[in-house]
Design an enzyme around this catalytic site. Structure first.
Site, PDB file in Angstrom:
ATOM      1  N   HIS A   1       0.843  -1.207   0.000  1.00  0.00           N
ATOM      2  CA  HIS A   1       0.000   0.000   0.000  1.00  0.00           C
ATOM      3  C   HIS A   1       0.881   1.261   0.000  1.00  0.00           C
ATOM      4  O   HIS A   1       0.590   2.234  -0.706  1.00  0.00           O
ATOM      5  CB  HIS A   1      -0.861   0.054   1.269  1.00  0.00           C
TER       6      HIS A   1
ATOM      7  N   GLY B   1      -2.798  -1.730  -6.828  1.00  0.00           N
ATOM      8  CA  GLY B   1      -1.729  -2.728  -6.905  1.00  0.00           C
ATOM      9  C   GLY B   1      -2.012  -3.751  -7.988  1.00  0.00           C
ATOM     10  O   GLY B   1      -3.149  -4.186  -8.177  1.00  0.00           O
TER      11      GLY B   1
ATOM     12  N   SER C   1      -2.796  -8.100   3.172  1.00  0.00           N
ATOM     13  CA  SER C   1      -3.300  -8.010   4.541  1.00  0.00           C
ATOM     14  C   SER C   1      -3.684  -9.389   5.046  1.00  0.00           C
ATOM     15  O   SER C   1      -3.630  -9.655   6.245  1.00  0.00           O
ATOM     16  CB  SER C   1      -4.510  -7.082   4.600  1.00  0.00           C
TER      17      SER C   1
ATOM     18  N   LYS D   1      -1.091  -6.679  -7.769  1.00  0.00           N
ATOM     19  CA  LYS D   1      -1.348  -7.962  -7.098  1.00  0.00           C
ATOM     20  C   LYS D   1      -2.802  -8.376  -7.348  1.00  0.00           C
ATOM     21  O   LYS D   1      -3.094  -9.535  -7.565  1.00  0.00           O
ATOM     22  CB  LYS D   1      -1.090  -7.825  -5.613  1.00  0.00           C
ATOM     23  N   ASP D   2      -3.713  -7.393  -7.319  1.00  0.00           N
ATOM     24  CA  ASP D   2      -5.123  -7.658  -7.637  1.00  0.00           C
ATOM     25  C   ASP D   2      -5.313  -7.341  -9.116  1.00  0.00           C
ATOM     26  O   ASP D   2      -5.957  -6.359  -9.488  1.00  0.00           O
ATOM     27  CB  ASP D   2      -6.031  -6.797  -6.755  1.00  0.00           C
TER      28      ASP D   2
ATOM     29  N   MET E   1       2.833  -9.366  -0.854  1.00  0.00           N
ATOM     30  CA  MET E   1       2.317  -8.748   0.375  1.00  0.00           C
ATOM     31  C   MET E   1       0.801  -8.634   0.303  1.00  0.00           C
ATOM     32  O   MET E   1       0.241  -8.264  -0.723  1.00  0.00           O
ATOM     33  CB  MET E   1       2.941  -7.382   0.579  1.00  0.00           C
TER      34      MET E   1
HETATM   35  O1  PAF Z   1      -7.943  -3.573  -3.165  1.00  0.00           O
HETATM   36  C1  PAF Z   1      -8.615  -3.205  -2.191  1.00  0.00           C
HETATM   37  O2  PAF Z   1      -8.083  -2.998  -1.102  1.00  0.00           O
HETATM   38  C2  PAF Z   1     -10.107  -3.002  -2.346  1.00  0.00           C
HETATM   39  O3  PAF Z   1     -10.658  -3.945  -3.201  1.00  0.00           O
HETATM   40  C3  PAF Z   1     -10.483  -1.572  -2.785  1.00  0.00           C
HETATM   41  C4  PAF Z   1      -9.944  -1.255  -4.169  1.00  0.00           C
HETATM   42  C5  PAF Z   1      -9.940  -0.567  -1.793  1.00  0.00           C
HETATM   43  C6  PAF Z   1     -12.005  -1.434  -2.843  1.00  0.00           C
HETATM   44  O4  PAF Z   1     -12.581  -1.670  -1.603  1.00  0.00           O
END
Ligand code: PAF
Length: 282
Positions: free
Chosen positions: A37, A149, A188, A151-152, A186
Site C-alpha cells: 500500500h 496494486g 493483509s 497484485k489484484d 504482500m
Molecule cells: O484492493 C482493495 O483494497 C479493495 O478492493 C479496494 C480497491 C480498496 C475497494 O474496496
C-alpha cells in the site's frame, strides 16, 4: 494530514484544492497497510500535488462466508504510516454514509464479462462490490489519478474497464506487486497464516514463476504446466482454487496472437485465500 470521516467535509476540502489547480491522486484501501500500500502512496506522491488515501472495509465486496468481520483493522498504525509519507487527506467514511439506503437497496456498478471470470467465478458479486465502492469513492474524491496494486490484477482490469465504460475523467495506474524477501506477495490476509502455513505460502509464487519460466523457454503445453503446479501445491498442503493463463490485456483465454500474458493463481492455505499473478511477454 487531515483526517476526514464525512463526505461533505471531503467535498469542501476538495473544492479548495480545485481552486488551486492541484493534481489530485487517490489511493483507495481497506486499511491494515503494508509496504505494498505504501508503495502506491509513494507512486501517487510522484504524480500529484495532493494525495488522498481512503480506508474503508467495504462490506459489499465480501461474500456471506468470507472474512468481513475478521478483516484486520489497524487504524492507529495506518494513520502513522500515512502521516509519515506526507499524505494530505485520510478519508475514512462510515458504512452508514456510504450505503445510506442499505446494502440491499444500493445501486450497483457491474462490469460484465471481466467480473464473472477467474476470481469472479469463485467469489460471485465480489467485483460488483469493488466496482461500486470504487465508483462511489471516485465520485467523492474526484481524483485526477488513482493507484491500484497489480497484485489484484483482475480488480485492476475491472476498474480500468469501468472508467472507460462510464467515461470517467481520471487515469488509472497499476503498481507492481510488493513481495516479501521469500517472494510471497504482500497482502493483509498474510497475517491470517500460521507459522507453518507462512513457511509454505511462497510456493504459490514459486509455482507460477515455474510456469512462466517453462513458457519462456518454449513450452506451450499450458494444461500440463498448470496441472503440474496444481499437483505440487496440493501436495504441499494448499487447496488450489485456480491457476489460469490468460491474455494480460483482455483476461480471455490465450490465442495465437497474444504476446502479453498473465498467469493468475488463487489457493487456500487453511482458511486463508492467497492470490498472486505474474505477467510475461512471449
Ligand atoms: O484492493 C482493495 O483494497 C479493495 O478492493 C479496494 C480497491 C480498496 C475497494 O474496496
Amino acid at each position: 494530514m487531515q483526517i476526514i470521516t464525512d463526505i461533505n467535509t471531503l467535498r469542501l476540502t476538495r473544492r479548495t484544492w480545485q481552486a488551486g489547480k492541484d493534481l489530485i491522486a487517490f489511493v483507495p484501501t481497506m486499511g491494515n497497510l503494508h509496504q505494498g500500500h505504501l508503495k502506491l502512496v509513494k507512486e501517487a506522491k510522484k504524480h500529484a500535488s495532493k494525495v488522498v488515501v481512503s480506508i474503508f472495509v467495504n462490506p459489499l465486496q465480501f461474500g456471506p462466508d468470507e472474512d468481513l468481520d475478521a478483516y484486520p483493522r489497524t487504524l492507529e498504525e495506518d494513520k502513522q504510516a500515512l502521516e509519515a509519507l506526507g499524505v494530505d487527506v485520510l478519508f475514512m467514511p462510515q458504512a452508514k454514509d456510504i450505503y445510506s439506503r442499505g446494502l440491499e437497496h444500493q445501486t450497483f456498478v457491474e462490469v460484465p464479462g471481466l467480473s464473472y471470470m477467474i476470481c469472479g467465478a469463485s467469489r460471485p458479486g465480489h467485483f460488483r462490490g469493488v466496482a461500486t465502492i470504487v465508483c462511489k469513492l471516485f465520485n467523492m474524491v474526484q481524483p485526477n489519478l488513482a493507484f491500484f496494486g497489480e497484485k489484484d490484477f483482475q480488480q485492476l482490469q475491472v476498474i480500468k474497464a469501468m472508467v472507460t465504460d462510464l467515461s470517467m475523467n481520471l487515469s488509472i495506474h497499476g503498481v507492481p506487486t510488493e513481495r516479501e524477501s521469500d517472494g510471497l506477495a504482500m497482502s493483509s490476509r498474510n497475517g491470517y497464516l500460521t507459522e507453518q502455513q507462512r513457511k509454505i505460502a511462497p510456493m504459490l509464487y514459486q509455482q507460477i514463476s515455474w510456469i512462466a519460466d517453462a513458457i519462456l523457454s518454449g513450452r506451450r503445453d499450458f494444461s500440463a504446466l498448470v496441472a503440474n503446479a496444481n499437483k505440487n501445491l496440493a501436495e504441499a498442503g494448499f487447496k488450489p482454487d485456480y491457476i489460469e493463463l490468460r491474455s494480460a490485456t483482455t483476461l480471455l483465454q490465450v490465442g495465437h496472437e497474444d504476446k502479453q500474458l498473465v498467469i493468475l493463481a488463487a489457493a487456500f492455505l487453511g482458511k486463508t485465500r492467497l492470490i498472486d499473478n505474474l505477467q510475461l511477454s512471449i
